[in-house]
Design a protein around this motif. Structure first.
Motif, PDB file in Angstrom:
ATOM      1  N   THR A   1     -18.767   1.578 -22.585  1.00  0.00           N
ATOM      2  CA  THR A   1     -19.590   2.731 -22.946  1.00  0.00           C
ATOM      3  C   THR A   1     -19.863   3.578 -21.715  1.00  0.00           C
ATOM      4  N   VAL A   2     -19.463   4.838 -21.779  1.00  0.00           N
ATOM      5  CA  VAL A   2     -19.693   5.790 -20.692  1.00  0.00           C
ATOM      6  C   VAL A   2     -20.645   6.864 -21.199  1.00  0.00           C
ATOM      7  N   SER A   3     -21.793   6.995 -20.534  1.00  0.00           N
ATOM      8  CA  SER A   3     -22.745   8.058 -20.864  1.00  0.00           C
ATOM      9  C   SER A   3     -22.689   9.117 -19.776  1.00  0.00           C
ATOM     10  N   ILE A   4     -22.557  10.364 -20.197  1.00  0.00           N
ATOM     11  CA  ILE A   4     -22.501  11.475 -19.255  1.00  0.00           C
ATOM     12  C   ILE A   4     -23.818  12.233 -19.343  1.00  0.00           C
TER      13      ILE A   4
ATOM     14  N   ALA B   1     -14.645  15.133 -16.791  1.00  0.00           N
ATOM     15  CA  ALA B   1     -15.210  13.781 -16.854  1.00  0.00           C
ATOM     16  C   ALA B   1     -15.108  13.221 -18.266  1.00  0.00           C
ATOM     17  N   THR B   2     -15.369  14.063 -19.251  1.00  0.00           N
ATOM     18  CA  THR B   2     -15.299  13.627 -20.645  1.00  0.00           C
ATOM     19  C   THR B   2     -13.867  13.244 -21.020  1.00  0.00           C
TER      20      THR B   2
ATOM     21  N   GLY C   1     -10.035   5.119 -22.541  1.00  0.00           N
ATOM     22  CA  GLY C   1     -10.338   4.327 -23.725  1.00  0.00           C
ATOM     23  C   GLY C   1     -11.802   3.996 -23.895  1.00  0.00           C
ATOM     24  N   ALA C   2     -12.666   4.680 -23.115  1.00  0.00           N
ATOM     25  CA  ALA C   2     -14.104   4.396 -23.191  1.00  0.00           C
ATOM     26  C   ALA C   2     -14.734   5.101 -24.386  1.00  0.00           C
ATOM     27  N   ILE C   3     -15.880   4.587 -24.783  1.00  0.00           N
ATOM     28  CA  ILE C   3     -16.720   5.221 -25.806  1.00  0.00           C
ATOM     29  C   ILE C   3     -17.667   6.167 -25.069  1.00  0.00           C
ATOM     30  N   VAL C   4     -17.542   7.460 -25.324  1.00  0.00           N
ATOM     31  CA  VAL C   4     -18.210   8.469 -24.504  1.00  0.00           C
ATOM     32  C   VAL C   4     -19.363   9.114 -25.268  1.00  0.00           C
ATOM     33  N   THR C   5     -20.507   9.176 -24.588  1.00  0.00           N
ATOM     34  CA  THR C   5     -21.686   9.862 -25.120  1.00  0.00           C
ATOM     35  C   THR C   5     -22.168  10.873 -24.092  1.00  0.00           C
TER      36      THR C   5
END
Length: 347
Positions: free
Chosen positions: A26-29, A43-44, A51-55
């Motif tokens: 999980t990657v949070s921006i 970055a997104t 393959g990350a889950i991006v928020t």
């Protein structure tokens, strides 16, 4: 020079690879209205390519009525995350936070790191980021220097301009910055490439001379004449000089906080891809001047808070001042001589 989408995405690909971002994580921006759109977009895309889950979490700015400039480091401590339990919870449940907003010296950042989440700060403009993509060699070089600093108990700094100051050290940890976050709970800043510790409480004494051409941050100014700081028992007791000294005195006095005058972190720059001169070339509204903080061979000292390293001072006033042409001695070992890093000292 303008930066293409391809260049910016490739830079993020490398930084996320070094930070060991993997598929399914999980990657949070974290961003705000001031976040550079190319940096955010790249970055997104890069996190998605990994393959990350991006928020994406966008928060409104605060402190405009308190700060005396638009610089992101002008007023520290309270951030848009303060009291926002929903956003804090989301960030604590992430594997990594890409901080494109700036949380530095905030209790929320400490809380998120304590949960095991990694945080990578990146708020410089794209042209700075692509020039300063970190490497494993940067990490190894900074870590080699840190082994010496960690066991040291004094730092003595002199310069031809008249600096002669001694710091007692050892109460606080040594912090290494090399531009990526490969371990859980680690914070770093892209760009960087330096190391520092914090002076012991009450353990700084001597004279610091900010010479012509040295840089004041967050003012982002090259000083035009010498500014002399008299330091005793850990605090700046006087600021002497001409107009630059007058401006510095008024800047610090505006916070109405005696802790603003306390010695904070001390260390030296080791990044050969950062430069002293670049501040004269950039739009100063767009940069926080990490080149100035990281350029190889500087002596970087700070005034203000030390809560980042576990201390009790939380003043909103924070000055970073990189000096050129200094000689830095750690215990009996010279690590910087006349503004040149001595790598042999770390072997």
């Amino acid at each position: 020079m303008p930066v293409s989408d391809h260049q910016m995405i490739s830079a993020w690909d490398e930084v996320l690879r070094l930070s060991q971002v993997q598929a399914g994580q999980t990657v949070s921006i974290l961003c705000g209205p001031h976040t550079d759109p190319l940096t955010l977009r790249a970055a997104t895309i890069s996190a998605q390519r990994a393959g990350a889950i991006v928020t994406k979490i966008e928060l409104p700015p605060i402190n405009a009525e308190k700060a005396t400039s638009r610089d992101l480091l002008n007023y520290l401590g309270e951030t848009p995350l303060t009291g926002n339990t929903a956003a804090i919870s989301a960030l604590k449940n992430s594997d990594i936070v890409l901080d494109l907003m700036l949380l530095l010296f905030s209790p929320e950042q400490m809380d998120i790191l304590d949960s095991g989440t990694k945080i990578l700060l990146a708020v410089e403009p794209p042209e700075v980021l692509v020039r300063t993509v970190p490497t494993e060699a940067d990490r190894q070089r900074v870590l080699a220097a840190s082994r010496l600093l960690k066991r040291a108990r004094t730092m003595h700094v002199t310069s031809p301009a008249g600096t002669d100051v001694t710091f007692k050290i050892g109460e606080f940890p040594t912090i290494c910055e090399y531009g990526f976050v490969e371990e859980p709970g680690r914070w770093d800043h892209w760009p960087s490439g330096f190391l520092f510790t914090f002076a012991n409480e009450g353990g700084s004494d001597g004279t610091i001379v900010i010479d012509r051409g040295d840089i004041l941050l967050p003012q982002k100014n090259y000083v035009s004449d010498k500014v002399t700081l008299k330091v005793s028992e850990g605090f700046v007791r006087s600021i002497e000089g001409g107009i630059d000294a007058d401006l510095l005195r008024e800047f610090m006095a505006a916070y109405k906080d005696p802790e603003a005058y306390a010695m904070s972190h001390i260390g030296w720059g080791m990044q050969p891809r950062c430069y002293w001169h670049t501040l004269s070339l950039y739009d100063r509204e767009r940069t926080i001047a990490m080149d100035a903080r990281a350029f190889e061979g500087n002596f970087l000292f700070s005034l203000g808070p030390n809560n980042e390293a576990g201390g009790k001072r939380k003043t909103a006033c924070h000055l970073d001042i990189p000096l050129r042409n200094c000689t830095v001695r750690v215990d009996d070992t010279i690590v910087v001589r006349d503004g040149k890093v001595i790598d042999e000292a770390f072997q």
